[in-house]
Design a protein around this motif. Sequence first.
Motif, PDB file in Angstrom:
ATOM      1  N   ALA A   6       0.870  -1.155  -0.085  1.00  0.00           N
ATOM      2  CA  ALA A   6      -0.077   0.137  -0.216  1.00  0.00           C
ATOM      3  C   ALA A   6       0.801   1.391  -0.039  1.00  0.00           C
ATOM      4  N   LEU A   7       1.835   1.276   0.946  1.00  0.00           N
ATOM      5  CA  LEU A   7       2.701   2.621   1.035  1.00  0.00           C
ATOM      6  C   LEU A   7       3.217   2.517  -0.353  1.00  0.00           C
ATOM      7  N   GLN A   8       3.917   1.656  -0.993  1.00  0.00           N
ATOM      8  CA  GLN A   8       4.540   1.969  -2.337  1.00  0.00           C
ATOM      9  C   GLN A   8       3.633   2.313  -3.349  1.00  0.00           C
ATOM     10  N   ASN A  49       3.888   5.759  -5.551  1.00  0.00           N
ATOM     11  CA  ASN A  49       4.226   5.822  -6.843  1.00  0.00           C
ATOM     12  C   ASN A  49       2.843   6.435  -7.915  1.00  0.00           C
ATOM     13  N   ASN A  50       1.978   6.196  -7.358  1.00  0.00           N
ATOM     14  CA  ASN A  50       0.564   6.782  -7.962  1.00  0.00           C
ATOM     15  C   ASN A  50      -0.108   7.688  -7.502  1.00  0.00           C
ATOM     16  N   ALA A  51       0.365   8.533  -6.245  1.00  0.00           N
ATOM     17  CA  ALA A  51      -0.372   9.750  -5.937  1.00  0.00           C
ATOM     18  C   ALA A  51      -1.913   9.452  -5.717  1.00  0.00           C
ATOM     19  N   VAL A 111      -9.082   7.761  -5.599  1.00  0.00           N
ATOM     20  CA  VAL A 111      -8.515   9.223  -6.388  1.00  0.00           C
ATOM     21  C   VAL A 111      -8.509  10.389  -5.379  1.00  0.00           C
ATOM     22  N   PRO A 112      -7.632  10.927  -5.058  1.00  0.00           N
ATOM     23  CA  PRO A 112      -7.785  12.365  -4.135  1.00  0.00           C
ATOM     24  C   PRO A 112      -8.726  13.231  -4.571  1.00  0.00           C
ATOM     25  N   LYS A 166     -10.279   4.020  -9.256  1.00  0.00           N
ATOM     26  CA  LYS A 166      -9.969   3.691 -10.245  1.00  0.00           C
ATOM     27  C   LYS A 166      -8.933   2.432 -10.382  1.00  0.00           C
ATOM     28  N   LYS A 167      -8.755   1.769 -11.152  1.00  0.00           N
ATOM     29  CA  LYS A 167      -7.959   0.590 -11.334  1.00  0.00           C
ATOM     30  C   LYS A 167      -6.411   1.080 -12.120  1.00  0.00           C
TER      31      LYS A 167
END
Length: 219
Positions: A166-168, A172-174, A189-190, A217-218
């Motif tokens: 989860a952290l990575q 990596n994807n914001a 998504v934020p 999102k995927k």
Amino acid sequence: MSQLQEESRPPRLELNGPAPDFEANTTHGPIRLSKWATGKWVILFSHPADFTPVCTTEFMAFAKLHDEFEKRGVKLLGNSIDSNYSHIAWVRNIEEKFGVKIPFPIIADLDQKVARLYGMVHEPSSATAAVRCVFFIDPEMRIRTMIYYPLNVGRNFDEILRVVDALQTVDNNAVACPADWRPGDPVIVPPPGTAQDAEARVKDSTLQVTDWYFSKKKL
């Protein structure tokens, strides 16, 4: 509190705050955390004592997942208030009795230097043994997650690996990870920060939009 007492207090550990650096002797030789961990994630974990049954099951669990952690660029580092000789004897015993080789270093911390620095000794539980702490340290030497377990309850290793994933993923994807997220599940998504962006969000067909503030999102 006197100035001397204030100066002797360990640093306060906070999420996204700095991971205290240290030098220590280990079963793999002396290390300095910051140099040993260069460019890698680190899971620094404590156990109450060598040659104890719950700790033995945990070390075998870490060992069996060692390759999975390595794939993720994660180094494991154990610690307890035991001598290096005790660690070496215990590691050899685990391999002899259970057929499991322990591939990661264990800190010899008889003086409690590392245990006190990281707040591993919780005196209502024990003044001479560390509780079961897990610190997730990123390549920037920031503490990203802290998990504590009591002396008599073993850790959940699926959760430890899931937290790494989860952290990575969020780095990596914001994005953010929802409750019970596992690799392959949709991520969050934020939410937008303006009314105009909120209006655009509810019309975004590329996302799984429930409402303007809740979209997935995927990856």
